[in-house]
Design a protein around this motif. Structure first.
Motif, mmCIF file in Angstrom:
data_model
loop_
_atom_site.group_PDB
_atom_site.id
_atom_site.type_symbol
_atom_site.label_atom_id
_atom_site.label_comp_id
_atom_site.label_asym_id
_atom_site.label_seq_id
_atom_site.Cartn_x
_atom_site.Cartn_y
_atom_site.Cartn_z
ATOM 1 N N SER A 159 0.811 -1.218 0.000
ATOM 2 C CA SER A 159 0.000 0.000 0.000
ATOM 3 C C SER A 159 0.844 1.267 0.000
ATOM 4 O O SER A 159 0.295 2.361 -0.116
ATOM 5 C CB SER A 159 -0.913 0.019 1.232
ATOM 6 N N LEU A 160 2.144 1.137 0.168
ATOM 7 C CA LEU A 160 2.987 2.329 0.212
ATOM 8 C C LEU A 160 2.931 3.054 -1.124
ATOM 9 O O LEU A 160 2.876 2.440 -2.179
ATOM 10 C CB LEU A 160 4.426 1.952 0.566
ATOM 11 N N GLY A 161 2.906 4.375 -1.052
ATOM 12 C CA GLY A 161 2.818 5.189 -2.254
ATOM 13 C C GLY A 161 1.409 5.660 -2.548
ATOM 14 O O GLY A 161 1.175 6.386 -3.500
ATOM 15 N N ARG A 162 0.460 5.241 -1.697
ATOM 16 C CA ARG A 162 -0.921 5.710 -1.865
ATOM 17 C C ARG A 162 -1.591 5.775 -0.487
ATOM 18 O O ARG A 162 -1.172 5.093 0.458
ATOM 19 C CB ARG A 162 -1.694 4.819 -2.815
ATOM 20 N N PRO A 163 -2.634 6.588 -0.351
ATOM 21 C CA PRO A 163 -3.323 6.722 0.936
ATOM 22 C C PRO A 163 -3.905 5.382 1.386
ATOM 23 O O PRO A 163 -4.564 4.705 0.605
ATOM 24 C CB PRO A 163 -4.440 7.726 0.644
ATOM 25 N N ALA A 164 -3.641 4.986 2.640
ATOM 26 C CA ALA A 164 -4.154 3.703 3.121
ATOM 27 C C ALA A 164 -4.306 3.657 4.640
ATOM 28 O O ALA A 164 -4.826 2.687 5.161
ATOM 29 C CB ALA A 164 -3.224 2.572 2.674
ATOM 30 N N SER A 165 -3.862 4.672 5.358
ATOM 31 C CA SER A 165 -3.832 4.590 6.817
ATOM 32 C C SER A 165 -5.045 5.266 7.456
ATOM 33 O O SER A 165 -5.876 5.856 6.777
ATOM 34 C CB SER A 165 -2.547 5.230 7.357
ATOM 35 N N HIS A 166 -5.097 5.189 8.777
ATOM 36 C CA HIS A 166 -6.121 5.888 9.544
ATOM 37 C C HIS A 166 -5.644 7.294 9.905
ATOM 38 O O HIS A 166 -6.311 7.983 10.671
ATOM 39 C CB HIS A 166 -6.457 5.119 10.831
ATOM 40 N N GLY A 167 -4.489 7.703 9.407
ATOM 41 C CA GLY A 167 -3.982 9.053 9.669
ATOM 42 C C GLY A 167 -2.499 9.089 9.953
ATOM 43 O O GLY A 167 -1.850 10.113 9.755
ATOM 44 N N CYS A 168 -1.943 7.986 10.432
ATOM 45 C CA CYS A 168 -0.506 7.936 10.671
ATOM 46 C C CYS A 168 0.247 7.922 9.346
ATOM 47 O O CYS A 168 -0.337 7.695 8.290
ATOM 48 C CB CYS A 168 -0.135 6.683 11.470
#
Length: 178
Positions: free
Chosen positions: A107-116
């Motif tokens: 998922s790195l390189g695109r939005p995927a977190s809860h904010g972190c």
């Protein structure tokens, strides 16, 4: 600068602190810049300069923008808010927000977190060591990529390039692929 850590303080802490301050050049700090638009982190420290892909807040969540200092370090933290999710090499900078390692490297390189701000585990470990030695100045700028930019990820482009090589004038290839 005061950084809260999860380590126990020993009787030798004052001597260790003096030794650490003596070995760190005055004002030396790791400069961390997170660009939400490109989902990248640029790091400059006494050890060198780096550019790493990150994942920040997905739709419905927010990664705070602004200028911050590291407020706490934890070699391994487990999120009390999100199902005890592991957050290796956490560098806290704004309340419960942290820069930390993630095992979801796809998922790195695109939005995927809860904010972190998520990093590959090896990059998070290297950054953690730099910040522990030098302290950190963190800036977060930009805005979440648009949906069109999100779909322009390398995974999508690879699929699009593959699909564009198909010859759809051949009905069998259209129905069954290659």
């Amino acid at each position: 600068m005061r950084i809260k850590t999860s380590m126990r303080i020993s009787r030798n802490a004052p001597a260790l602190l003096i030794a650490a301050l003596a070995s760190t050049p005055a004002g030396a700090r790791v400069q961390i810049h997170v660009d939400l638009s490109t989902q990248t982190m640029h790091v400059t420290s006494a050890q060198g300069s780096y550019a790493w892909p990150v994942s920040t807040a997905r739709a419905g969540y927010v990664t705070p923008r602004g200028h911050f200092s590291a407020t706490g370090l934890q070699a391994m933290h487990y999120s009390r808010k999100y199902d005890n999710a592991p957050m290796p090499h956490s560098i806290f900078f704004h309340g419960g927000y942290a820069i930390h390692g993630s095992y979801a490297t796809g998922s790195l390189g695109r939005p995927a977190s809860h904010g972190c701000v998520r990093l590959a585990p090896g990059n998070a470990a290297a950054l953690y060591q730099m910040v522990a030695a030098e302290g950190a100045s963190i800036s977060i700028t930009g805005s979440r990529p648009t949906r069109a930019a999100h779909y322009a990820s390398s995974r999508y482009l690879s699929h699009a390039a593959y699909a564009s090589r198909r010859d759809y004038s051949n009905p069998l290839q259209f129905l069954f692929g290659e």
